[in-house]
Design an enzyme around this catalytic site. Sequence first.
Site, PDB file in Angstrom:
ATOM      1  N   ASN A 252       0.854  -1.193   0.000  1.00  0.00           N
ATOM      2  CA  ASN A 252       0.000   0.000   0.000  1.00  0.00           C
ATOM      3  C   ASN A 252       0.888   1.241   0.000  1.00  0.00           C
ATOM      4  O   ASN A 252       2.113   1.132   0.037  1.00  0.00           O
ATOM      5  CB  ASN A 252      -0.949  -0.021   1.203  1.00  0.00           C
ATOM      6  CG  ASN A 252      -0.201  -0.019   2.519  1.00  0.00           C
ATOM      7  OD1 ASN A 252       0.455   0.953   2.870  1.00  0.00           O
ATOM      8  ND2 ASN A 252      -0.275  -1.120   3.245  1.00  0.00           N
TER       9      ASN A 252
ATOM     10  N   ASP B 148      -4.494  -6.003   5.336  1.00  0.00           N
ATOM     11  CA  ASP B 148      -5.530  -6.802   5.998  1.00  0.00           C
ATOM     12  C   ASP B 148      -5.499  -8.253   5.523  1.00  0.00           C
ATOM     13  O   ASP B 148      -5.924  -9.144   6.237  1.00  0.00           O
ATOM     14  CB  ASP B 148      -6.909  -6.204   5.713  1.00  0.00           C
ATOM     15  CG  ASP B 148      -7.104  -4.892   6.468  1.00  0.00           C
ATOM     16  OD1 ASP B 148      -6.680  -4.830   7.639  1.00  0.00           O
ATOM     17  OD2 ASP B 148      -7.638  -3.933   5.883  1.00  0.00           O
TER      18      ASP B 148
ATOM     19  N   LYS C  88       8.240 -18.364  -9.328  1.00  0.00           N
ATOM     20  CA  LYS C  88       7.580 -17.279 -10.061  1.00  0.00           C
ATOM     21  C   LYS C  88       6.411 -17.836 -10.892  1.00  0.00           C
ATOM     22  O   LYS C  88       6.568 -18.828 -11.595  1.00  0.00           O
ATOM     23  CB  LYS C  88       8.615 -16.601 -10.964  1.00  0.00           C
ATOM     24  CG  LYS C  88       8.076 -15.378 -11.631  1.00  0.00           C
ATOM     25  CD  LYS C  88       9.151 -14.599 -12.376  1.00  0.00           C
ATOM     26  CE  LYS C  88       8.502 -13.532 -13.207  1.00  0.00           C
ATOM     27  NZ  LYS C  88       8.705 -13.702 -14.636  1.00  0.00           N
TER      28      LYS C  88
ATOM     29  N   ASP D  66      -4.628  -9.249  13.280  1.00  0.00           N
ATOM     30  CA  ASP D  66      -4.735  -7.829  13.611  1.00  0.00           C
ATOM     31  C   ASP D  66      -3.813  -7.559  14.807  1.00  0.00           C
ATOM     32  O   ASP D  66      -4.101  -7.968  15.931  1.00  0.00           O
ATOM     33  CB  ASP D  66      -6.191  -7.469  13.933  1.00  0.00           C
ATOM     34  CG  ASP D  66      -6.365  -5.956  14.053  1.00  0.00           C
ATOM     35  OD1 ASP D  66      -5.490  -5.301  14.663  1.00  0.00           O
ATOM     36  OD2 ASP D  66      -7.359  -5.429  13.536  1.00  0.00           O
TER      37      ASP D  66
ATOM     38  N   LYS E 276     -14.242   1.585  15.725  1.00  0.00           N
ATOM     39  CA  LYS E 276     -12.985   0.829  15.585  1.00  0.00           C
ATOM     40  C   LYS E 276     -12.260   0.747  16.929  1.00  0.00           C
ATOM     41  O   LYS E 276     -11.714  -0.287  17.289  1.00  0.00           O
ATOM     42  CB  LYS E 276     -12.097   1.497  14.527  1.00  0.00           C
ATOM     43  CG  LYS E 276     -10.955   0.637  14.049  1.00  0.00           C
ATOM     44  CD  LYS E 276     -10.226   1.244  12.861  1.00  0.00           C
ATOM     45  CE  LYS E 276     -10.992   1.055  11.567  1.00  0.00           C
ATOM     46  NZ  LYS E 276     -10.301   1.653  10.410  1.00  0.00           N
TER      47      LYS E 276
ATOM     48  N   LYS F  14     -11.453  -2.889  18.516  1.00  0.00           N
ATOM     49  CA  LYS F  14     -10.076  -3.377  18.671  1.00  0.00           C
ATOM     50  C   LYS F  14      -9.648  -3.417  20.139  1.00  0.00           C
ATOM     51  O   LYS F  14      -8.767  -4.177  20.498  1.00  0.00           O
ATOM     52  CB  LYS F  14      -9.123  -2.502  17.869  1.00  0.00           C
ATOM     53  CG  LYS F  14      -9.469  -2.501  16.372  1.00  0.00           C
ATOM     54  CD  LYS F  14      -8.248  -2.402  15.511  1.00  0.00           C
ATOM     55  CE  LYS F  14      -8.624  -2.372  14.043  1.00  0.00           C
ATOM     56  NZ  LYS F  14      -7.504  -2.695  13.175  1.00  0.00           N
TER      57      LYS F  14
HETATM   58  N1  CTP Z   1      -3.677  -2.742  12.331  1.00  0.00           N
HETATM   59  C1  CTP Z   1      -2.882  -3.755  12.820  1.00  0.00           C
HETATM   60  N2  CTP Z   1      -2.894  -4.989  12.224  1.00  0.00           N
HETATM   61  C2  CTP Z   1      -3.676  -5.226  11.156  1.00  0.00           C
HETATM   62  C3  CTP Z   1      -4.492  -4.200  10.639  1.00  0.00           C
HETATM   63  C4  CTP Z   1      -4.463  -2.960  11.256  1.00  0.00           C
HETATM   64  O1  CTP Z   1      -2.163  -3.546  13.798  1.00  0.00           O
HETATM   65  N3  CTP Z   1      -3.657  -6.411  10.589  1.00  0.00           N
HETATM   66  C5  CTP Z   1      -3.698  -1.452  13.031  1.00  0.00           C
HETATM   67  C6  CTP Z   1      -3.104  -0.295  12.259  1.00  0.00           C
HETATM   68  O2  CTP Z   1      -1.737  -0.129  12.560  1.00  0.00           O
HETATM   69  C7  CTP Z   1      -3.941   0.873  12.769  1.00  0.00           C
HETATM   70  C8  CTP Z   1      -5.277   0.274  13.070  1.00  0.00           C
HETATM   71  O3  CTP Z   1      -5.047  -1.122  13.227  1.00  0.00           O
HETATM   72  O4  CTP Z   1      -3.441   1.355  14.000  1.00  0.00           O
HETATM   73  C9  CTP Z   1      -6.374   0.545  12.061  1.00  0.00           C
HETATM   74  O5  CTP Z   1      -6.195  -0.145  10.897  1.00  0.00           O
HETATM   75  P1  CTP Z   1      -7.331  -0.315   9.766  1.00  0.00           P
HETATM   76  O6  CTP Z   1      -6.712  -1.081   8.686  1.00  0.00           O
HETATM   77  O7  CTP Z   1      -7.920   1.025   9.494  1.00  0.00           O
HETATM   78  O8  CTP Z   1      -8.408  -1.173  10.578  1.00  0.00           O
HETATM   79  P2  CTP Z   1      -9.463  -2.129   9.984  1.00  0.00           P
HETATM   80  O9  CTP Z   1     -10.072  -2.823  11.148  1.00  0.00           O
HETATM   81  O10 CTP Z   1      -8.831  -2.926   8.916  1.00  0.00           O
HETATM   82  O11 CTP Z   1     -10.518  -1.114   9.413  1.00  0.00           O
HETATM   83  P3  CTP Z   1     -11.307  -1.119   8.053  1.00  0.00           P
HETATM   84  O12 CTP Z   1     -12.031  -2.403   8.061  1.00  0.00           O
HETATM   85  O13 CTP Z   1     -12.110   0.106   8.200  1.00  0.00           O
HETATM   86  O14 CTP Z   1     -10.242  -1.023   6.998  1.00  0.00           O
END
Ligand code: CTP
Length: 398
Positions: free
Chosen positions: A209, A277, A287, A305, A338, A342
């Site tokens: 990303n 994600d 490859k 997460d 969120k 979390k």
């Molecule tokens: N984060 C993390 N590990 C992941 C995904 C996210 O630690 N696998 C942390 C990021 O560092 C950030 C926070 O979670 O601090 C928010 O990430 P985000 O991707 O916005 O959260 P999601 O739950 O994936 O939200 P959405 O579904 O809205 O994308």
Amino acid sequence: MMLTDKRILLIIAGGIAAFKSLDLIRRLRERGATVTPVLTRAGAEFVTPLSVSALAGEKVFQDLFDLTDEAEMGHIELSRSADLIVVAPGTADLLAKMAQGHANDLASTLLLATDTPVLVAPAMNVRMWEHPATQRNLETLRKDGVLFVGPNEGDMACGEYGPGRMSEPMEIVAAISSALAEGPLSGRRILVTSGPTHEPIDPVRYIANRSSGAQGTAIARALNALGAEVVFVTGPADAARPEGAHVVEVQTAAEMLGAVQAVLPVDAAVFSAAVADWRVASASGSKIKKTKDGLPTLEFAENPDILATVSQMAQGRPELVVGFAAETDDVIENATSKRLRKGCDWILANDVSPETGIMGGAENAVTLIFEDGSETWPRMGKDEVAQQLAARIAETLG
Ligand code: CTP
């Protein structure tokens, strides 16, 4: 980075990296520090007492049972009068002695007989570094409050490659400065995650990303400037690495989780990484080739997460856990839910709609969301956001 009038007791143990400690002495003295050198018996096999004392402009202390030294200054006094004890290079053997509390030579006795803060720059062969015994000793020492800088990853004198190479003198100087910094966060250990992650498709392709890591680096610097010991776990980001922080480089979300778990316990953790994600469920070991049979199909699996995992730890959870939320719509509502989902204490929500220019830009506009409300900060530079956040963290940790 001045160290005027700071007194540093430098223990040089027996490793090939001892030659870098000569340069370290010079750089510390240039910054106004006084360096009292202690050379272990093995250390003296690598650098001579004469070169050490010439550079330090001080006598070298070498043997515990030297009655003349005992008469001049007790060995206990030697370590207690220092502002900081620096062990560079910190060999596997000396780390083991420290972890066990041995006191069978001058260096180990000094280390046991003091409550002066200790900073170690480990240096050893990669297998020795990775050995469970060394890793166990490190964990013990970290819990005892010993600070570490490095080791770095790279080519080693023994011809192998990997972590174990002693940090460069200037990295050690930066770590010394932060260990001695008198700020509201001195003595606090804080984790910052940063940058994107790369999830492999095959050995040459990956999913990533646009995160630059700029905000994470700025946060690490701001925390460091307030005296915190910062551990910076970063994916492959473009932004410079924060000097003075202990940097751990990773590629994937799974590696980032492993690295984060390895650095715990910490007092606070800031999760600014843009973690992918999903990963490709079964990344190909070779490859993927174009075939006549059509296009390849990628199947995804969910990544762990990291923020949620750490926020919901039953034991050893950091006192303060801060997450980020990059949103494009209903910023506050989404970020508020969120935070609850979390389980973190604060969420810094930012609007990353393309018209804001925030993703990859120099500025940020954030809303800080906490348990009983939210606070919207004016649009400002990422450095200022970092300073404001660091000040808030200092206030909260007390
Ligand atoms: N984060 C993390 N590990 C992941 C995904 C996210 O630690 N696998 C942390 C990021 O560092 C950030 C926070 O979670 O601090 C928010 O990430 P985000 O991707 O916005 O959260 P999601 O739950 O994936 O939200 P959405 O579904 O809205 O994308």
